[in-house]
Scaffold this active site. Structure first.
Site, PDB file in Angstrom:
ATOM      1  N   CYS A 190      39.230 -69.343  44.227  1.00  0.00           N
ATOM      2  CA  CYS A 190      37.625 -68.647  43.687  1.00  0.00           C
ATOM      3  C   CYS A 190      37.034 -67.841  44.803  1.00  0.00           C
ATOM      4  CB  CYS A 190      36.706 -69.811  43.287  1.00  0.00           C
ATOM      5  SG  CYS A 190      37.255 -70.634  41.911  1.00  0.00           S
ATOM      6  N   HIS A 229      29.779 -66.867  42.677  1.00  0.00           N
ATOM      7  CA  HIS A 229      30.785 -67.253  41.899  1.00  0.00           C
ATOM      8  C   HIS A 229      30.429 -68.074  40.792  1.00  0.00           C
ATOM      9  CE1 HIS A 229      34.541 -68.773  40.691  1.00  0.00           C
ATOM     10  NE2 HIS A 229      34.517 -70.082  40.937  1.00  0.00           N
ATOM     11  N   ASN A 275      34.522 -69.719  33.850  1.00  0.00           N
ATOM     12  CA  ASN A 275      35.023 -69.477  35.424  1.00  0.00           C
ATOM     13  C   ASN A 275      36.362 -68.551  35.361  1.00  0.00           C
ATOM     14  OD1 ASN A 275      36.019 -69.628  37.904  1.00  0.00           O
ATOM     15  ND2 ASN A 275      35.745 -71.795  38.263  1.00  0.00           N
TER      16      ASN A 275
HETATM   17  O1  UT7 Z   1      35.582 -72.621  40.728  1.00  0.00           O
HETATM   18  C1  UT7 Z   1      36.012 -73.747  41.865  1.00  0.00           C
HETATM   19  C2  UT7 Z   1      35.057 -74.459  42.107  1.00  0.00           C
HETATM   20  N1  UT7 Z   1      34.777 -75.460  41.070  1.00  0.00           N
HETATM   21  C3  UT7 Z   1      33.791 -75.748  40.813  1.00  0.00           C
HETATM   22  O2  UT7 Z   1      32.452 -75.301  41.596  1.00  0.00           O
HETATM   23  C4  UT7 Z   1      33.521 -76.821  39.924  1.00  0.00           C
HETATM   24  C5  UT7 Z   1      32.696 -77.947  40.277  1.00  0.00           C
HETATM   25  N2  UT7 Z   1      32.473 -79.222  39.466  1.00  0.00           N
HETATM   26  C6  UT7 Z   1      31.656 -78.978  38.431  1.00  0.00           C
HETATM   27  O3  UT7 Z   1      31.279 -77.902  37.730  1.00  0.00           O
HETATM   28  C7  UT7 Z   1      31.377 -80.212  37.521  1.00  0.00           C
HETATM   29  O4  UT7 Z   1      31.420 -81.170  38.180  1.00  0.00           O
HETATM   30  C8  UT7 Z   1      32.081 -80.321  35.949  1.00  0.00           C
HETATM   31  C9  UT7 Z   1      31.579 -79.290  35.208  1.00  0.00           C
HETATM   32  C10 UT7 Z   1      33.567 -80.184  36.299  1.00  0.00           C
HETATM   33  C11 UT7 Z   1      31.592 -81.647  35.595  1.00  0.00           C
HETATM   34  O5  UT7 Z   1      30.330 -82.122  35.344  1.00  0.00           O
HETATM   35  P1  UT7 Z   1      29.638 -83.299  35.972  1.00  0.00           P
HETATM   36  O6  UT7 Z   1      28.213 -83.336  35.578  1.00  0.00           O
HETATM   37  O7  UT7 Z   1      30.069 -83.075  37.394  1.00  0.00           O
HETATM   38  O8  UT7 Z   1      30.518 -84.403  35.258  1.00  0.00           O
HETATM   39  P2  UT7 Z   1      31.318 -85.613  35.952  1.00  0.00           P
HETATM   40  O9  UT7 Z   1      32.667 -85.078  36.241  1.00  0.00           O
HETATM   41  O10 UT7 Z   1      30.287 -86.524  36.689  1.00  0.00           O
HETATM   42  O11 UT7 Z   1      31.444 -86.354  34.581  1.00  0.00           O
HETATM   43  C12 UT7 Z   1      30.423 -87.125  33.890  1.00  0.00           C
HETATM   44  C13 UT7 Z   1      30.894 -87.602  32.525  1.00  0.00           C
HETATM   45  C14 UT7 Z   1      32.384 -88.320  32.653  1.00  0.00           C
HETATM   46  O12 UT7 Z   1      32.434 -89.399  31.746  1.00  0.00           O
HETATM   47  P3  UT7 Z   1      32.096 -90.895  32.378  1.00  0.00           P
HETATM   48  O13 UT7 Z   1      33.161 -91.163  33.344  1.00  0.00           O
HETATM   49  O14 UT7 Z   1      30.794 -90.809  32.877  1.00  0.00           O
HETATM   50  O15 UT7 Z   1      32.179 -91.714  30.923  1.00  0.00           O
HETATM   51  C15 UT7 Z   1      33.321 -87.233  32.269  1.00  0.00           C
HETATM   52  O16 UT7 Z   1      34.563 -87.762  31.933  1.00  0.00           O
HETATM   53  O17 UT7 Z   1      31.425 -86.397  31.703  1.00  0.00           O
HETATM   54  C16 UT7 Z   1      32.660 -86.516  31.251  1.00  0.00           C
HETATM   55  N3  UT7 Z   1      33.379 -85.181  30.948  1.00  0.00           N
HETATM   56  C17 UT7 Z   1      32.881 -84.640  29.903  1.00  0.00           C
HETATM   57  N4  UT7 Z   1      32.323 -84.811  28.552  1.00  0.00           N
HETATM   58  C18 UT7 Z   1      32.471 -84.277  27.556  1.00  0.00           C
HETATM   59  C19 UT7 Z   1      33.851 -84.484  31.797  1.00  0.00           C
HETATM   60  N5  UT7 Z   1      34.297 -83.350  30.954  1.00  0.00           N
HETATM   61  C20 UT7 Z   1      33.574 -83.212  29.811  1.00  0.00           C
HETATM   62  C21 UT7 Z   1      33.712 -82.537  28.680  1.00  0.00           C
HETATM   63  N6  UT7 Z   1      32.967 -83.119  27.495  1.00  0.00           N
HETATM   64  N7  UT7 Z   1      34.270 -81.395  28.414  1.00  0.00           N
END
Ligand code: UT7
Length: 334
Positions: A118, A259, A289
C-alpha cells in the site's frame, strides 16, 4: 527544505482508470455473513470496481497512462522511464512496466516495477523523483496499479469486502523552481510487520503446489486488528513529523492524501494533523482499498473536479504490508 540536486521533480499531469463493473456491499450480503451496515461503519466502503477475468493489472495501468499522456499532450515516445508500483503484477516476470511499455508503444524508455504494497505509490514517487531531480530523466511515467481481486479470497469476509481494482499515476518532469514538486519525504520499512499482512504462497518460500492452493496461500492474509493499530500510529506519526520538519501548520496544508484502507484510520490521521475532514481526500467509499492506486486516484479525481490548485501543499501518507509506511510533501504545480 531545499534539495542540492539541479532540479525538483514536479507532477506535470495526472490520470486514473477504474473499471466499469461496480460491486456494492449488497453483493457480499447475498452470500457471506456480513451486512452493508457493518462494512460501511467499520471501513467506510460502499462499493468497489472490479476488472474482468481477462483484464490484468496492466489493462488498468495502460488506461491510466493514456489519460496522463493525453492530458499532457505528449506521445509515448517522449517517456524516458516507466515505473509501475503493484503487488499484483501481470506475472512475476517480465515486469508489468514492460507490458505497459509495449501497449503504449513507448519506444525510448526503460522501466521496472516496485513492490511496496500500500506504500507502493509513495515509494515509487520518491524513486521516480530521484531520476528527474538529478537530470537523468525528463519524463517519468509513474503508475500505481492493482488488481486486488486476483489475490482476494472471496470466502473470507475479513478481507474480501475491503479491496478493489484500479490504476492511477503521474507524469514527473524537472523544474528549476525548487519551491514546487516533491519537497520532502519520510519513508520507513519494518519487516517485523510481515506476519500480519502477507500473501504466503507463490514465491520462492512457498512455490505453488496443490497444497499451497488447497491451503489458500495465494490470497491476502491479514490480521486486521494489528494492522489497524499500527496503521493509525504509523500514518499519523509520519504525517505529523513531515509537517513539523517543514514548519507547516494545519492551515498551510491544502489536503492530506491518505492511503484509503479504512475511513477510521484516515480520520485518526487527520485528527493528529489538526485537519478538518474537508481537507482530506477520500474516495474509499467508491473504490475500497485499491492498494497502489489509492493516493494518485484521489489526487486525480480531486484535481479534475477543480479542487486542487497550483501551489497547494499536499501531504501524501500511507501504511501497508511489510510494514511499509511514509509521507511525502508535494507542492502542486499545475
Ligand atoms: O491497506 C493495507 C493496510 N490495511 C489496513 O490498514 C487495514 C487495517 N484493518 C482494518 O481496516 C480493520 O481491522 C478491518 C476493517 C479489517 C476490520 O475491522 P475491525 O473493526 O478491526 O474488526 P475486527 O477485525 O476487530 O473484527 C470484529 C468482528 C469480528 O467478529 P468477532 O470475532 O468479534 O465475533 C470479525 O469476525 O467483526 C467481524 N468481521 C465482520 N463482520 C461482518 C470481520 N469482517 C466482517 C465483515 N462483516 N465483513
Amino acid at each position: 527544505m531545499s534539495k542540492k540536486t539541479p532540479y525538483n521533480a514536479y507532477v506535470s499531469a495526472v490520470g486514473h482508470y477504474f473499471p466499469d463493473k461496480v460491486v456494492t456491499n449488497k453483493y457480499f450480503e447475498s452470500y457471506l455473513d456480513t451486512t452493508d451496515d457493518w462494512i460501511k461503519t467499520r471501513t467506510g466502503i460502499s462499493e468497489r470496481r472490479y476488472l474482468e477475468k481477462d483484464q490484468p493489472t496492466s489493462y488498468a495501468a495502460v488506461r491510466a497512462a493514456r489519460m496522463i499522456l493525453e492530458k499532457r499532450g505528449i506521445t509515448a515516445d517522449e517517456i524516458d522511464l516507466i515505473i509501475v508500483t503493484t503487488v499484483t503484477p501481470d506475472m512475476f516476470y517480465p515486469s508489468t512496466a514492460t507490458r505497459v511499455q509495449k501497449e503504449l508503444g513507448a519506444k525510448n524508455c526503460w522501466g521496472f516495477d516496485i513492490s511496496a504494497a500500500c506504500s507502493g505509490f509513495i515509494f515509487g514517487l520518491q524513486t521516480a523523483s530521484q531520476f528527474v531531480e538529478n537530470g537523468t530523466c525528463k519524463k517519468v511515467l509513474l503508475i500505481g496499479a492493482d488488481k486486488m481481486t486476483s489475490i482476494v479470497n472471496f470466502e473470507d469476509r475479513n478481507t474480501c469486502v475491503l479491496f478493489g481494482d484500479g490504476a492511477a499515476g503521474f507524469l514527473l518532469e524537472p523544474t528549476e523552481d525548487k519551491s514546487i514538486g516533491v519537497i520532502d519525504a519520510i519513508l520507513n520499512i519494518d519487516g517485523n510487520g510481515g506476519e500480519y499482512l502477507y500473501q504466503p504462497g507463490g514465491g520462492s518460500l512457498n512455490p505453488p503446489t496443490h497444497e499451497t492452493v488447497d491451503k489458500k496461500m495465494h490470497f491476502v492474509h491479514q490480521d486486521g486488528k494489528v494492522v489497524f493499530k499500527e496503521a493509525v500510529k504509523g500514518m499519523a506519526d509520519v504525517s505529523y513529523d513531515l509537517m513539523q520538519r517543514n514548519n507547516l501548520d494545519s492551515k498551510d496544508v491544502a489536503f492530506l492524501v491518505p492511503h484509503q484502507a479504512n475511513m477510521r484510520i484516515i480520520q485518526a490521521t487527520a485528527d493528529r494533523m489538526g485537519l478538518a475532514m474537508d481537507k482530506v481526500m477520500v474516495n474509499i467509499h467508491k473504490y475500497g482499498n485499491t492498494t497502489s492506486c489509492t493516493i494518485p486516484s484521489c489526487i486525480s479525481e480531486y484535481f479534475y473536479d477543480g479542487k486542487v490548485k497550483k501551489g497547494d501543499n499536499l501531504v501524501l501518507s500511507s501504511f501497508g504490508a511489510g510494514f511499509t509506511w511514509g509521507s511525502i510533501l508535494l507542492k502542486w504545480a499545475i
